[in-house]
Write an enzyme that holds these catalytic residues in place. Structure first.
Site, PDB file in Angstrom:
ATOM      1  N   ALA A  15      -6.670  32.119  68.880  1.00  0.00           N
ATOM      2  CA  ALA A  15      -5.603  32.777  68.118  1.00  0.00           C
ATOM      3  C   ALA A  15      -4.258  32.647  68.829  1.00  0.00           C
ATOM      4  CB  ALA A  15      -5.950  34.244  67.877  1.00  0.00           C
ATOM      5  N   GLU A  34      -1.787  34.920  79.813  1.00  0.00           N
ATOM      6  CA  GLU A  34      -3.257  34.920  79.940  1.00  0.00           C
ATOM      7  C   GLU A  34      -3.622  35.595  81.250  1.00  0.00           C
ATOM      8  OE1 GLU A  34      -6.164  34.154  78.183  1.00  0.00           O
ATOM      9  OE2 GLU A  34      -6.976  35.017  80.029  1.00  0.00           O
ATOM     10  N   ASN A  42     -13.160  33.559  74.597  1.00  0.00           N
ATOM     11  CA  ASN A  42     -14.413  33.329  73.877  1.00  0.00           C
ATOM     12  C   ASN A  42     -14.376  32.033  73.083  1.00  0.00           C
ATOM     13  OD1 ASN A  42     -15.774  35.556  74.758  1.00  0.00           O
ATOM     14  ND2 ASN A  42     -15.512  36.745  72.878  1.00  0.00           N
ATOM     15  N   ALA A 157      -1.115  41.394  80.518  1.00  0.00           N
ATOM     16  CA  ALA A 157      -0.305  42.346  79.762  1.00  0.00           C
ATOM     17  C   ALA A 157      -0.905  43.728  79.922  1.00  0.00           C
ATOM     18  CB  ALA A 157      -0.272  41.949  78.295  1.00  0.00           C
ATOM     19  N   ARG A 284     -27.418  37.375  61.989  1.00  0.00           N
ATOM     20  CA  ARG A 284     -27.622  37.609  63.416  1.00  0.00           C
ATOM     21  C   ARG A 284     -28.128  39.011  63.709  1.00  0.00           C
ATOM     22  NH1 ARG A 284     -22.089  34.686  65.522  1.00  0.00           N
ATOM     23  NH2 ARG A 284     -22.842  32.594  65.075  1.00  0.00           N
ATOM     24  N   GLU A 423     -10.027  38.011  67.292  1.00  0.00           N
ATOM     25  CA  GLU A 423     -11.088  39.011  67.471  1.00  0.00           C
ATOM     26  C   GLU A 423     -10.550  40.414  67.739  1.00  0.00           C
ATOM     27  OE1 GLU A 423     -14.169  37.807  70.238  1.00  0.00           O
ATOM     28  OE2 GLU A 423     -15.306  39.653  69.914  1.00  0.00           O
ATOM     29  N   ALA A 438     -15.495  33.204  63.273  1.00  0.00           N
ATOM     30  CA  ALA A 438     -14.580  33.694  64.306  1.00  0.00           C
ATOM     31  C   ALA A 438     -13.489  32.668  64.587  1.00  0.00           C
ATOM     32  CB  ALA A 438     -15.326  34.024  65.591  1.00  0.00           C
TER      33      ALA A 438
HETATM   34  P1  ADP Z   1      -9.597  34.835  69.951  1.00  0.00           P
HETATM   35  O1  ADP Z   1     -10.826  34.121  69.487  1.00  0.00           O
HETATM   36  O2  ADP Z   1      -9.262  36.013  69.124  1.00  0.00           O
HETATM   37  O3  ADP Z   1      -8.465  33.911  70.191  1.00  0.00           O
HETATM   38  P2  ADP Z   1     -10.449  34.725  72.725  1.00  0.00           P
HETATM   39  O4  ADP Z   1     -11.499  35.556  73.364  1.00  0.00           O
HETATM   40  O5  ADP Z   1     -10.731  33.298  72.489  1.00  0.00           O
HETATM   41  O6  ADP Z   1     -10.005  35.474  71.382  1.00  0.00           O
HETATM   42  O7  ADP Z   1      -9.127  34.782  73.613  1.00  0.00           O
HETATM   43  C1  ADP Z   1      -8.568  35.978  74.081  1.00  0.00           C
HETATM   44  C2  ADP Z   1      -7.876  35.708  75.408  1.00  0.00           C
HETATM   45  O8  ADP Z   1      -7.050  36.830  75.738  1.00  0.00           O
HETATM   46  C3  ADP Z   1      -8.832  35.529  76.573  1.00  0.00           C
HETATM   47  O9  ADP Z   1      -8.538  34.319  77.233  1.00  0.00           O
HETATM   48  C4  ADP Z   1      -8.564  36.739  77.453  1.00  0.00           C
HETATM   49  O10 ADP Z   1      -8.756  36.498  78.834  1.00  0.00           O
HETATM   50  C5  ADP Z   1      -7.108  37.054  77.145  1.00  0.00           C
HETATM   51  N1  ADP Z   1      -6.691  38.426  77.435  1.00  0.00           N
HETATM   52  C6  ADP Z   1      -7.383  39.573  77.231  1.00  0.00           C
HETATM   53  N2  ADP Z   1      -6.695  40.648  77.638  1.00  0.00           N
HETATM   54  C7  ADP Z   1      -5.501  40.193  78.115  1.00  0.00           C
HETATM   55  C8  ADP Z   1      -4.354  40.816  78.702  1.00  0.00           C
HETATM   56  N3  ADP Z   1      -4.293  42.138  78.895  1.00  0.00           N
HETATM   57  N4  ADP Z   1      -3.316  40.029  79.093  1.00  0.00           N
HETATM   58  C9  ADP Z   1      -3.378  38.690  78.939  1.00  0.00           C
HETATM   59  N5  ADP Z   1      -4.436  38.041  78.412  1.00  0.00           N
HETATM   60  C10 ADP Z   1      -5.495  38.773  78.000  1.00  0.00           C
END
Ligand code: ADP
Length: 455
Positions: A15, A34, A42, A157, A284, A423, A438
């Site tokens: 996303a 990140e 995920n 963040a 599932r 997600e 997803a």
């Molecule tokens: P989606 O499928 O919705 O894109 P993902 O799990 O693939 O979700 O990606 C979400 C990303 O956000 C992960 O790489 C995760 O490490 C990152 N993430 C989660 N919390 C934070 C945060 N507080 N600050 C920066 N990145 C974050």
């Protein structure tokens, strides 16, 4: 330290990347934050399959599909808890999102193979080369670099910043070297931080069933940060109790098994007594519950070489295969007897099960569990038998967004300057997310969020 961009995006998964590329394309300056040392979330560790209706591959294979059928399957798959208007936005835009991945981002999808995950009426999941999210994330990252978008890894963040009117104007983050960085956002902030499958405390808070007894398939970064941050400034949450397990995971680590994707081409599930107990293409949640109800709370997945030659999962996921074999969790046997004996299953009981499967394969009718794709003949070896347990895989709940991905507050009003996708949001999948939905969700709404925030 302080930095200023038009758009600040939290989370570099499917996303976040999609949002970043679209916002930049629309002319905005963008930073992607990140928290982990590497990107992907995920999305990276998933199979990477993406549902869309009427794609070029469906056309090539002569598969009839429609947006309406995709909507129907998705809503029904989630027990009609998903928001029908939002599911419509997903279904109507997923095909363009898939074409965008193929044409702009240069993702290679298989041209002549689609998955039909449980709950879908037809084969509609595009499969990226390598059958994992790595193809998606590698290409998204390359494209991000080409477009000159700033990516800050090891940057977590922690807080959304608002002005007196309640508008979101930036993000406070913990930087790579320990200090706090304030990222000012001229146009807005997009939360794309994924779900909370790796946060056991948060799982228990919303649904006590999903406690420590479950491992997780999820990336370590999926700890629900975006949900907590948005809630702190008044965002509404929905569907938080809906947590999905993936039925076929590694009993030692909880990691999802992609070798076991042979299930989509005819592999069966049996219990310690050598008996089938569920339709293998069921949802599932249904399969997971059925497995937990068996002796020991585990199952074995069984397939033969003919099925393996179609699914090719052993070659495609060679590393996983070798690890499972080494750990004694998967065994390749010349005969059914040998396969049964490896896991101390009664060989005669297993033979009886396979005889029934062969009979149903011939008649085209699974009289026991109504296998929707039809069972395959398994009279010939060699055989593969793999031990598996369910593991927490996806959190369906999260932030409430509208059609333009604005985050809504408790009163149902958009919080100015705040968008979300993927997600972290909770309005699409209802009680149960279908396989392949997803990635469709993350890419489709990530793009919309990026386009909207840049306006
Ligand atoms: P989606 O499928 O919705 O894109 P993902 O799990 O693939 O979700 O990606 C979400 C990303 O956000 C992960 O790489 C995760 O490490 C990152 N993430 C989660 N919390 C934070 C945060 N507080 N600050 C920066 N990145 C974050």
């Amino acid at each position: 330290a302080e930095q200023t961009y038009d758009v600040v995006i939290i989370g570099a998964g499917g996303a976040g990347f999609s949002a970043a590329l679209e916002a930049k394309q629309a002319g905005a300056s963008v930073v992607l934050l990140e928290k982990m040392p590497s990107v992907g979330g995920n999305t990276l560790i998933s199979g990477g399959e993406m549902n869309a209706a009427n794609t070029w591959v469906q056309k090539k294979l002569g598969i009839e599909d429609s947006t309406e059928l995709f909507i129907e399957d998705t809503l029904k798959g989630g027990d009609n808890v998903g928001d029908p208007e939002m599911v419509r936005v997903l279904a109507e835009n997923a095909t363009a999102a898939a074409e965008w991945l193929k044409d702009e981002v240069k993702v290679n999808f298989l041209e002549d193979h689609l998955f039909q995950f449980g709950g879908h009426s037809v084969k509609r999941a595009l499969i990226p080369e390598g059958h994992t999210g790595a193809e998606l994330i590698t290409k998204l990252k390359t494209h991000l670099d080409e477009m000159g978008i700033d990516l800050k890894t090891n940057t977590k963040a922690e807080k959304l910043l608002t002005d007196d009117s309640g508008k979101v104007i930036g993000v406070e983050a913990a930087g790579a070297n320990g200090g706090t960085i304030t990222f000012h956002a001229n146009k807005g902030v997009i939360i794309a931080s994924g779900g909370f499958g790796s946060n056991v405390e948060m799982r228990k808070q919303y649904n006590p069933e999903y406690d420590e007894k479950y491992m997780t398939t999820d990336a370590p970064g999926t700890t629900g940060d975006g949900i907590v941050m948005a809630q702190a400034i008044g965002a509404a949450l929905t569907n938080m109790e809906s947590i999905q397990t993936y039925p076929v995971c590694n009993p030692k680590t909880g990691v999802i098994s992609l070798v076991a994707d042979s299930r989509f081409d005819g592999a069966i599930l049996v219990n310690q007594s050598g008996q089938r107990f569920v339709e293998e293409l069921e949802r599932r949640d249904v399969i997971s519950k059925a497995i937990l109800a068996q002796e020991g709370g585990y199952a074995y997945q069984l397939w033969n070489q003919e099925i393996g030659d179609i699914s090719k999962t052993v070659d495609t996921h060679k590393d996983e295969y070798e690890m499972l074999v080494k750990d004694g969790l998967l065994y390749k046997a010349d005969t059914l007897k040998e396969a049964a004996e490896f896991f101390k299953i009664d060989p005669e009981a297993l033979q009886a099960t396979i005889d029934r499967v062969n009979k149903f394969a011939k008649s085209g009718k699974d009289e026991d569990f109504k296998h929707r794709a039809g069972l395959k003949d398994m009279s010939k070896g060699p055989y593969y038998i793999q031990k598996a347990v369910p593991s927490v895989h996806h959190t369906m709940g999260g932030l409430v967004i509208n059609k333009t991905t604005e985050v809504l507050n408790e009163q149902g009003q958009p919080i100015p300057g705040l968008f979300a996708a993927g997600e972290v949001t909770g309005v699409i999948h209802g009680k149960n997310r279908l396989g392949g939905n997803a990635i469709a969700d993350a890419i489709t709404f990530g793009r919309i969020a990026g386009q909207q925030v840049a306006k």
